[in-house]
Design an enzyme around this catalytic site. Structure first.
Site, PDB file in Angstrom:
ATOM      1  N   ASP A 209      37.383  32.083  45.065  1.00 21.54           N
ATOM      2  CA  ASP A 209      36.890  33.177  44.269  1.00 21.54           C
ATOM      3  C   ASP A 209      37.350  32.892  42.780  1.00 21.54           C
ATOM      4  O   ASP A 209      38.636  32.467  42.730  1.00 21.54           O
ATOM      5  CB  ASP A 209      37.190  34.693  44.593  1.00 21.54           C
ATOM      6  CG  ASP A 209      36.142  34.930  45.701  1.00 21.54           C
ATOM      7  OD1 ASP A 209      35.353  34.273  46.457  1.00 21.54           O
ATOM      8  OD2 ASP A 209      36.175  36.037  45.987  1.00 21.54           O
ATOM      9  N   CYS A 360      37.199  43.350  36.881  1.00 21.84           N
ATOM     10  CA  CYS A 360      36.165  42.702  37.923  1.00 21.84           C
ATOM     11  C   CYS A 360      34.539  42.757  37.398  1.00 21.84           C
ATOM     12  O   CYS A 360      33.854  41.926  37.706  1.00 21.84           O
ATOM     13  CB  CYS A 360      36.359  43.299  39.042  1.00 21.84           C
ATOM     14  SG  CYS A 360      37.784  43.258  40.022  1.00 21.84           S
TER      15      CYS A 360
END
Ligand code: ABU
Length: 375
Positions: A209, A360
Site C-alpha cells: 500500500d 489518509c
C-alpha cells in the site's frame, strides 16, 4: 526521550536544483508548499467482507463487525457526515489557494470476480493508500486486500489527465491474492514469533500500500506491514531508480498497516513520532528535532476496526509551518503550537471510522520545491 529534543540541524546538504515550473505532478516530501491535492470521497463506500484478507489482518474480536456489515454499504448517516467533513476540507484547501481534484464516485457494493475469488468494496476515501507521488511520477500501489483490488480505478480519470499533461504513471503488478498469497499460519492475536514480527501476507507476489512509504526528498522510508511485503518494497526501490534511497524501517506497532500515524515529518529536520510504537528512531535522524506526540485527545470507539486510536497523528502539512490537525486533538494542537507550527484545526471525527484522518484522505499531487537530501 524528552518532549522535544532541541538539536540543531547541521550540515544538511542542500542541492540547488531548479523545480520544473510546468510540472503537473511534482512532490518530493511531506512539507513543501502544497499546490494541488486529491481529496477522497466516501459515497459508494462498502464494508469489506470477512474473507481471507480481512481475517488475516483483523483481530479476532473484529469478526462480528465484518460478519454483520461485510459486503454492505456503510450506513447512509455515516457517509453523509463524513462527506460533509470532506467538503469542509475542500473549502479550506480552496481558501488557501490549493487546487483540489476528486476521484470518481463508484458503487463499491458491486460484486466482482477474478479467476480465483470474488469480492466487493471498499472505497475511494483514502487516496493516500493507493498512490504515492515520487517526484513527477504517480506510483499506483497493487494493494493487498481483495476488497481493494479495483480501488485504483476510481482515480484513473484523474491519473489519465495528469499523464496526458506530462506526468509519469507507474502501476505495480497486481498479486493474484489467491489463497497462497496469505500465510495461513499467521495468527493476528500472536503477531510475533520470538522477537520477529509476523505478517499475514507472504512474499509470493508483489504487494504494497502506498501509505507504508513516507518521503523525505531523496530518502524514502518504508515499513513491512500487513499489506506491504519485501518484494513490494524491492519493486518500488528498483523502479524509482538510483536517485532515491529506500530505507526499510521497523517500529513497535504489532499490527502495522500504514506508516502515517507512526512517524510524521513536518519540516526539514523536524519529525513528529508516536511514543507507543517509536522507542528509537533510525540513526539517520540523530540530528533531527523530535516532537513526541501526546496521546490522542479522545480515543474514539475503535469498534470500527479500520485503524488504531492514533489517527491524531494523521495530519497534513500545507507547508513547513502550517499543518492541518483534527480540531478535537487539543493536546497535539498545543504541542505543535509550542513547537513553532501553526496548526489549522478542522473537524474530521466523522471521517475517522472509515480508517483515516486528513493525511489518509488526501494525496499531494504538487508541492512547490525541489528534490533534495535532508540527511
Ligand atoms: N491508514 C492510517 C491508519 C494507521 C493506523 O491504524 O494507525
Amino acid at each position: 526521550m524528552s518532549v522535544t529534543t532541541q538539536i540543531k540541524v547541521k550540515n544538511r546538504s542542500r542541492e540547488r536544483v531548479r523545480a520544473n515550473p510546468l510540472a503537473v505532478v511534482r512532490s518530493h516530501n511531506e512539507w513543501d508548499p502544497l499546490e494541488e491535492v486529491v481529496v477522497g470521497v466516501v459515497e459508494g463506500a462498502t464494508v469489506p467482507p470477512w474473507d481471507v484478507a480481512t481475517k488475516a489482518t483483523m483481530p479476532a474480536h473484529a469478526a462480528w463487525f465484518f460478519k454483520k456489515y461485510g459486503g454492505k454499504p456503510f450506513p447512509k448517516k455515516m457517509i453523509e457526515k463524513a462527506s460533509e467533513e470532506l467538503e469542509v476540507l475542500v473549502t479550506l484547501f480552496k481558501s488557501l489557494g490549493i487546487t483540489v481534484r476528486r476521484p470518481d464516485r463508484m458503487d463499491f457494493s458491486v460484486e466482482y470476480r477474478t479467476p480465483w475469488w470474488k469480492s466487493r468494496g471498499f472505497y475511494a476515501a483514502m487516496p493516500r493508500d493507493v498512490f504515492i507521488v515520487i517526484g513527477d511520477t504517480l506510483v499506483e500501489a497493487p494493494m493487498a486486500w481483495r476488497t481493494r483490488y479495483f480501488e485504483g480505478h476510481a482515480y484513473h480519470r484523474l491519473m489519465l489527465d495528469y499523464f496526458n499533461r506530462g506526468a509519469k504513471w507507474l502501476v505495480a503488478p497486481k498479486a493474484s491474492m489467491d489463497d497462497r498469497f496469505f500465510d495461513n499460519q499467521y495468527n493476528p492475536d500472536h503477531p510475533y514469533r520470538g522477537n520477529k514480527k509476523q505478517f499475514p501476507i507472504t512474499n509470493a507476489e508483489v504487494a504494497f500500500d502506498a501509505a507504508d512509504f513516507v518521503r523525505f526528498g531523496r530518502d524514502i522510508l518504508v515499513q513491512k506491514s500487513h499489506v506491504t511485503n519485501s518484494i513490494g518494497i524491492e519493486w518500488v526501490r528498483r523502479h524509482i531508480g538510483p536517485e532515491y534511497r529506500v530505507h526499510e524501517v521497523e517500529f513497535g506497532d504489532p499490527h502495522p498497516m500504514h506508516i502515517d500515524t507512526t512517524i510524521v515529518p513536518l519540516a526539514p529536520g523536524k519529525i513528529l513520532i508516536n511514543p507507543t510504537w517509536v522507542k528509537k528512531l533510525p540513526e539517520m535522524f540523530k540530528s533531527w528535532d523530535v516532537l513526541v506526540a501526546p496521546p490522542p485527545a479522545k480515543p474514539f470507539d475503535s469498534g470500527l476496526y479500520f485503524s488504531s486510536d492514533w489517527l491524531s497523528l494523521n495530519v497534513l502539512s500545507v507547508d513547513e509551518k502550517r499543518v492541518i490537525v483534527e480540531a478535537e486533538e487539543k493536546p497535539l494542537i498545543d504541542a505543535l503550537t509550542q513547537w513553532g507550527f501553526e496548526p489549522i484545526p478542522i473537524s474530521f471525527r466523522n471521517f475517522y471510522p472509515f480508517g483515516g484522518s486528513v493525511h489518509c484522505a488526501t494525496l499531494d499531487i504538487r508541492r512547490r520545491g525541489t528534490l533534495q537530501s535532508y540527511f
